[in-house]
Each structure stands twice: as structure tokens, then as C-alpha cells.
Design a protein around this motif. Structure first.
Motif, PDB file in Angstrom:
ATOM      1  N   LYS A 105       0.822  -1.213   0.000  1.00  0.00           N
ATOM      2  CA  LYS A 105       0.000   0.000   0.000  1.00  0.00           C
ATOM      3  C   LYS A 105       0.860   1.269   0.000  1.00  0.00           C
ATOM      4  CE  LYS A 105      -4.416  -1.287   0.247  1.00  0.00           C
ATOM      5  NZ  LYS A 105      -4.262  -2.629  -0.327  1.00  0.00           N
ATOM      6  N   LEU A 106       2.100   1.160  -0.486  1.00  0.00           N
ATOM      7  CA  LEU A 106       2.979   2.332  -0.464  1.00  0.00           C
ATOM      8  C   LEU A 106       2.346   3.537  -1.152  1.00  0.00           C
ATOM      9  CD1 LEU A 106       6.752   1.535  -1.150  1.00  0.00           C
ATOM     10  CD2 LEU A 106       5.761   2.882   0.707  1.00  0.00           C
ATOM     11  N   GLU A 107       1.513   3.251  -2.158  1.00  0.00           N
ATOM     12  CA  GLU A 107       0.925   4.362  -2.918  1.00  0.00           C
ATOM     13  C   GLU A 107      -0.025   5.203  -2.054  1.00  0.00           C
ATOM     14  OE1 GLU A 107       0.175   1.161  -3.331  1.00  0.00           O
ATOM     15  OE2 GLU A 107      -1.981   0.903  -3.673  1.00  0.00           O
ATOM     16  N   ASN A 108      -0.458   4.672  -0.892  1.00  0.00           N
ATOM     17  CA  ASN A 108      -1.372   5.437  -0.026  1.00  0.00           C
ATOM     18  C   ASN A 108      -0.658   6.229   1.067  1.00  0.00           C
ATOM     19  OD1 ASN A 108      -3.424   4.353  -1.491  1.00  0.00           O
ATOM     20  ND2 ASN A 108      -4.058   2.864   0.051  1.00  0.00           N
ATOM     21  N   LEU A 109       0.652   6.027   1.178  1.00  0.00           N
ATOM     22  CA  LEU A 109       1.367   6.638   2.310  1.00  0.00           C
ATOM     23  C   LEU A 109       1.353   8.170   2.248  1.00  0.00           C
ATOM     24  CD1 LEU A 109       2.988   6.303   4.881  1.00  0.00           C
ATOM     25  CD2 LEU A 109       5.032   5.860   3.495  1.00  0.00           C
ATOM     26  N   GLN A 110       1.445   8.724   1.036  1.00  0.00           N
ATOM     27  CA  GLN A 110       1.439  10.189   0.890  1.00  0.00           C
ATOM     28  C   GLN A 110       0.195  10.813   1.521  1.00  0.00           C
ATOM     29  OE1 GLN A 110       3.751  12.315  -0.215  1.00  0.00           O
ATOM     30  NE2 GLN A 110       2.368  14.044   0.133  1.00  0.00           N
ATOM     31  N   GLU A 111      -0.952  10.184   1.282  1.00  0.00           N
ATOM     32  CA  GLU A 111      -2.181  10.727   1.876  1.00  0.00           C
ATOM     33  C   GLU A 111      -2.134  10.621   3.392  1.00  0.00           C
ATOM     34  OE1 GLU A 111      -5.934   9.388  -0.306  1.00  0.00           O
ATOM     35  OE2 GLU A 111      -4.305   8.369  -1.352  1.00  0.00           O
ATOM     36  N   PHE A 112      -1.649   9.485   3.887  1.00  0.00           N
ATOM     37  CA  PHE A 112      -1.620   9.274   5.337  1.00  0.00           C
ATOM     38  C   PHE A 112      -0.656  10.240   6.023  1.00  0.00           C
ATOM     39  CE2 PHE A 112       0.013   6.716   9.062  1.00  0.00           C
ATOM     40  CZ  PHE A 112      -1.128   6.831   9.835  1.00  0.00           C
ATOM     41  N   VAL A 113       0.506  10.523   5.419  1.00  0.00           N
ATOM     42  CA  VAL A 113       1.495  11.370   6.110  1.00  0.00           C
ATOM     43  C   VAL A 113       1.429  12.843   5.723  1.00  0.00           C
ATOM     44  CG1 VAL A 113       3.217   9.578   6.547  1.00  0.00           C
ATOM     45  CG2 VAL A 113       3.431  11.012   4.524  1.00  0.00           C
ATOM     46  N   SER A 114       0.506  13.226   4.851  1.00  0.00           N
ATOM     47  CA  SER A 114       0.475  14.646   4.522  1.00  0.00           C
ATOM     48  C   SER A 114      -0.852  15.135   3.949  1.00  0.00           C
ATOM     49  CB  SER A 114       1.614  14.987   3.548  1.00  0.00           C
ATOM     50  OG  SER A 114       1.668  16.370   3.329  1.00  0.00           O
ATOM     51  N   ASP A 115      -1.314  14.504   2.865  1.00  0.00           N
ATOM     52  CA  ASP A 115      -2.453  15.085   2.135  1.00  0.00           C
ATOM     53  C   ASP A 115      -3.717  15.172   2.988  1.00  0.00           C
ATOM     54  OD1 ASP A 115      -0.529  14.850   0.206  1.00  0.00           O
ATOM     55  OD2 ASP A 115      -1.664  13.553  -1.135  1.00  0.00           O
ATOM     56  N   ASN A 116      -3.999  14.129   3.752  1.00  0.00           N
ATOM     57  CA  ASN A 116      -5.203  14.162   4.591  1.00  0.00           C
ATOM     58  C   ASN A 116      -5.108  15.294   5.612  1.00  0.00           C
ATOM     59  OD1 ASN A 116      -6.166  11.982   3.203  1.00  0.00           O
ATOM     60  ND2 ASN A 116      -5.938  10.508   4.866  1.00  0.00           N
ATOM     61  N   ALA A 117      -3.951  15.429   6.226  1.00  0.00           N
ATOM     62  CA  ALA A 117      -3.768  16.468   7.246  1.00  0.00           C
ATOM     63  C   ALA A 117      -3.893  17.862   6.637  1.00  0.00           C
ATOM     64  CB  ALA A 117      -2.410  16.306   7.919  1.00  0.00           C
ATOM     65  N   GLN A 118      -3.326  18.038   5.439  1.00  0.00           N
ATOM     66  CA  GLN A 118      -3.430  19.362   4.790  1.00  0.00           C
ATOM     67  C   GLN A 118      -4.894  19.725   4.572  1.00  0.00           C
ATOM     68  OE1 GLN A 118      -0.864  20.308   1.433  1.00  0.00           O
ATOM     69  NE2 GLN A 118       0.381  18.521   1.906  1.00  0.00           N
ATOM     70  N   ARG A 119      -5.664  18.737   4.135  1.00  0.00           N
ATOM     71  CA  ARG A 119      -7.072  18.997   3.844  1.00  0.00           C
ATOM     72  C   ARG A 119      -7.869  19.211   5.137  1.00  0.00           C
ATOM     73  NH1 ARG A 119      -7.851  14.487   1.742  1.00  0.00           N
ATOM     74  NH2 ARG A 119      -9.010  13.661   3.493  1.00  0.00           N
ATOM     75  N   ILE A 120      -7.676  18.349   6.125  1.00  0.00           N
ATOM     76  CA  ILE A 120      -8.466  18.421   7.361  1.00  0.00           C
ATOM     77  C   ILE A 120      -8.164  19.716   8.113  1.00  0.00           C
ATOM     78  CG2 ILE A 120      -8.813  17.346   9.638  1.00  0.00           C
ATOM     79  CD1 ILE A 120      -8.269  14.592   8.144  1.00  0.00           C
ATOM     80  N   TYR A 121      -6.900  20.060   8.233  1.00  0.00           N
ATOM     81  CA  TYR A 121      -6.511  21.261   8.979  1.00  0.00           C
ATOM     82  C   TYR A 121      -6.503  22.518   8.115  1.00  0.00           C
ATOM     83  CZ  TYR A 121      -5.027  19.237  13.496  1.00  0.00           C
ATOM     84  OH  TYR A 121      -4.986  18.657  14.743  1.00  0.00           O
ATOM     85  N   GLY A 122      -6.585  22.361   6.793  1.00  0.00           N
ATOM     86  CA  GLY A 122      -6.506  23.534   5.916  1.00  0.00           C
ATOM     87  C   GLY A 122      -5.152  24.215   5.988  1.00  0.00           C
ATOM     88  N   ILE A 123      -4.077  23.414   5.970  1.00  0.00           N
ATOM     89  CA  ILE A 123      -2.730  23.991   6.024  1.00  0.00           C
ATOM     90  C   ILE A 123      -1.985  23.679   4.724  1.00  0.00           C
ATOM     91  CG2 ILE A 123      -2.477  24.027   8.531  1.00  0.00           C
ATOM     92  CD1 ILE A 123      -1.137  21.343   8.443  1.00  0.00           C
ATOM     93  N   CYS A 124      -1.072  24.579   4.362  1.00  0.00           N
ATOM     94  CA  CYS A 124      -0.302  24.422   3.119  1.00  0.00           C
ATOM     95  C   CYS A 124       1.184  24.536   3.423  1.00  0.00           C
ATOM     96  CB  CYS A 124      -0.646  25.529   2.125  1.00  0.00           C
ATOM     97  SG  CYS A 124      -2.315  25.471   1.552  1.00  0.00           S
ATOM     98  N   PRO A 125       1.814  23.447   3.797  1.00  0.00           N
ATOM     99  CA  PRO A 125       3.247  23.527   4.110  1.00  0.00           C
ATOM    100  C   PRO A 125       4.065  23.840   2.864  1.00  0.00           C
ATOM    101  CG  PRO A 125       2.470  21.256   4.212  1.00  0.00           C
ATOM    102  CD  PRO A 125       1.274  22.090   3.903  1.00  0.00           C
TER     103      PRO A 125
END
Ligand code: NCD
Ligand code: ZN
Length: 335
Positions: free
Chosen positions: A277-297
Motif C-alpha cells: 500500500k505504499l501508494e497510499n502513504l502520501q495521503e496518510f502522512v500529509s495530504d489528509n492532514a493538509q485537507r483536514i486542517y486547511g494547512i499548506c506547508p
């Protein structure tokens, strides 16, 4: 050599401490993460605008060479609306600890009285300040998180516009709760994707596997793995990396906290790769958090490679998870 690239990794639950510990520990996260939600459980806890600002300055001073955004938090009290308006620009979330539930949580919430909390939680809803919660009751240690579900329900129902983050979830009960309320989210640590109670006390007692909430049963681990590996849209990575000096862990009365900051991304690659499931790691370690918190690192690219890496015995005076063991992924480069 097999590699995997992660963009802007985020750690949505991190303990950086203060003083010399902060200076030693913060660079380890700042090296490979774009940002982190920084926990406020200092002694005394972070409860004022001045303390938020000065703690952020001390963090920035500890990581002069890295691009790294510390997302600051306040320690939950029943703050009034005017105060919250005055701090809203300086904080990303507020962290609620039940009084005495974990390390440095004295002075947290001792009764979940909705009317007493209403002004604060309504103001947080209006100002769009998420509430991060350490969800454990004072009950039997294996049941504390499951018992807390009724409090999450009460909060989620009474404050439907409040984003509530169930921090470091460890049970199937918490995973199931995610589906029940739109405004509930969760963070998951890397150690809770690897350990059960057996790894803490099933053989020799393992102080470096001891944390709050304690690792639970195999079926709980499976439920956590399922939502992490699928990068469930309401789930984010939060390491809860919680450094304690070696002598406070390897002692009579071991402090709660597992230290994973420098090896978290490597271990996540290993877990996600093993499960295809390596292809899902990006969402787990960044994309979901960016969307939920509304942050743009800001941009950061971390390339990991699959090769044996021996975890150091210590980082300064802190023993990491899997000290001295070989893991299968390492960081190749960070840009
Ligand atoms: C954390 C710490 O040491 O600050 N300890 C832990 O076991 N996780 C506090 C916390 O997040 O519970
Ligand atoms: Zn924590």
C-alpha cells in the motif's frame, strides 16, 4: 534500489519538550518533516499567547537550518471567547487532556460538563480551531479509550461545527466511531501500527514500548492498520513521539512515551510496503492532514530507499523505538 518519495510529510501530534531536550530533539523532526502539531504539555503547560509565541521562538531557534513549521497549540482550559479571538492567529489547534491522564497533563479537564465548556467550544467552532483530544477515562487501563467514546459522542453531537481529532487512537472502538460523526477525525502513531500489549508486557517488560494510551489487542491493531493503509480520509499520521531521558524510562516508575521521530517515516514505508500500500502513504502522512486542517506547508521532498538501517541505541540521551535493531528503509535525501 527501490525508493519512495514523500512530499511535505507532516506529523500531526509531536512532543518537542523544552530546553536542552528541545535543542537535541527538534532537529530530528525538522530534518524530514515539513511541519508538526506541537503538543503544549510543558511544565507548566502552554496556556497564554505569550507562552505560545515564546515557545515557537525557542523551537525555531532549535532548528535554524531546516524549513520546518511548528503548528502551535494551547493546553485546553475553559477559555473565554475574547481570549480565543486574540490567539486564533498564533495557534493551529487546542489540545484537551483529561486531568492526570498522561505525562504532564495535570490541570487538564476534570469534568466534561457541556455547559462549562460551551463558550470555549462554540468559539473554537466559529474560529475554526480544531480540538485535539487525549481520549482516555480514568478507568481500567485497557478500557480507558473505549470508555471515552461516549464523551466523543457528546462533544461531536453538541458541537457539530467543531473539528474534533481523536488523538493517537488505539482501538477498534475508536476506528468505528470515525464513521458515526462527520466532525470526528483521528491521528494514528507508527508504534500503534506495530505493537500490541504483548510487545509491552507479554515477555520481558519493555519500557521503550510503554506509552499512553497503552498498545491494545491484535484485533485493535488490525483495525488501525486497515484505516491507515487505506489512508482513510479522516485519518492522519501523528507520531506522538514523546522523548524521555533514558534514566526516566529505564527506571522504577517508567515514564509513558515512545520516541519515534527520527525513524517514523522509515517505519511507515516498511509497514505500507509490506502491505502493498505504499501508494497510499502520501495521503496518510500529509495530504489528509493538509485537507483536514486547511494547512499548506512549503515544499519538501523526502526520498526513502529500501536498504537495511540499524537504529541508533540513543539520540542524545533518548532511546528510540527499536534501538539497535535493523529496519528495512532509510532516508536517502531531503530537499
Ligand atoms: C506523552 C508525553 O510523554 O508527553 N506520553 C505518551 O505516553 N504518549 C503524552 C501523551 O501524548 O499522552
Ligand atoms: Zn502525545
Amino acid at each position: 534500489m527501490k525508493t519512495h518519495t514523500l512530499l511535505m510529510p507532516l506529523d500531526m501530534h509531536l512532543h518537542l519538550r523544552d530546553g536542552v531536550m528541545l535543542e537535541n530533539i527538534a532537529p530530528l523532526t525538522a530534518y524530514s518533516f515539513s511541519g508538526a502539531i506541537v503538543m503544549p504539555n510543558l511544565v507548566p503547560p502552554v496556556t497564554t499567547l505569550e507562552e505560545v509565541k515564546s515557545y515557537k521562538e525557542r523551537i525555531m531557534a532549535a532548528v535554524p537550518n531546516d524549513y520546518f513549521e511548528p503548528y502551535m497549540t494551547l493546553f485546553y482550559k475553559n477559555y473565554d471567547k475574547a481570549f480565543l479571538e486574540s490567539v486564533a492567529d498564533e495557534i493551529t489547534a487546542i489540545k484537551l487532556y483529561p486531568d492526570g491522564a498522561t505525562t504532564n497533563s495535570d490541570g487538564g479537564v476534570s469534568s466534561f460538563n457541556i455547559e462549562e465548556m460551551r463558550e470555549t467550544l462554540e468559539a473554537m467552532s466559529e474560529l475554526n480551531i480544531p480540538l485535539c483530544v487525549h481520549g482516555e477515562t480514568a478507568g481500567f487501563v485497557m478500557d480507558r479509550e473505549a470508555e471515552f467514546m461516549s464523551i466523543y459522542e457528546m462533544l461531536a453531537k453538541n458541537f457539530p461545527d467543531l473539528k474534533i481529532i481523536m488523538e493517537h487512537i488505539t482501538t477498534k472502538a475508536a476506528v468505528d466511531m470515525l464513521e458515526k460523526y462527520d466532525n470526528l477525525y483521528a491521528t494514528i502513531t507508527v508504534h500503534h501500527l506495530l505493537l500490541t500489549l504483548d510487545d509491552v508486557v507479554g515477555g520481558m517488560m519493555m519500557p521503550h514500548h510503554f506509552c499512553k494510551p497503552i498498545a491494545k489487542r491484535p484485533e485493535d491493531l488490525e483495525a488501525l492498520l486497515r484505516v491507515a493503509l487505506e489512508a482513510h480520509p479522516k485519518v492522519m499520521f501523528g507520531s506522538d513521539s514523546a522523548p524521555h531521558p533514558k534514566d526516566k524510562k529505564e527506571s522504577c516508575g517508567c515514564a509513558a512515551g515512545v520516541f519515534t521521530a527520527p525513524i517514523a517515516l522509515q517505519l511507515l514505508c516498511e509497514i505500507f510496503e509490506q502491505n502493498d500500500k505504499l501508494e497510499n502513504l502520501q495521503e496518510f502522512v500529509s495530504d489528509n492532514a493538509q485537507r483536514i486542517y486547511g494547512i499548506c506547508p512549503e515544499f519538501k521532498e523526502v526520498i526513502l530507499e529500501k536498504r537495511p538501517f540499524e537504529v541508533p541505541q540513543t539520540y542524545s540521551n533518548v532511546v528510540p523505538l527499536y534501538a539497535g535493531k535493523e529496519i528495512n528503509w532509510a532516508i536517502q535525501s531531503v530537499e
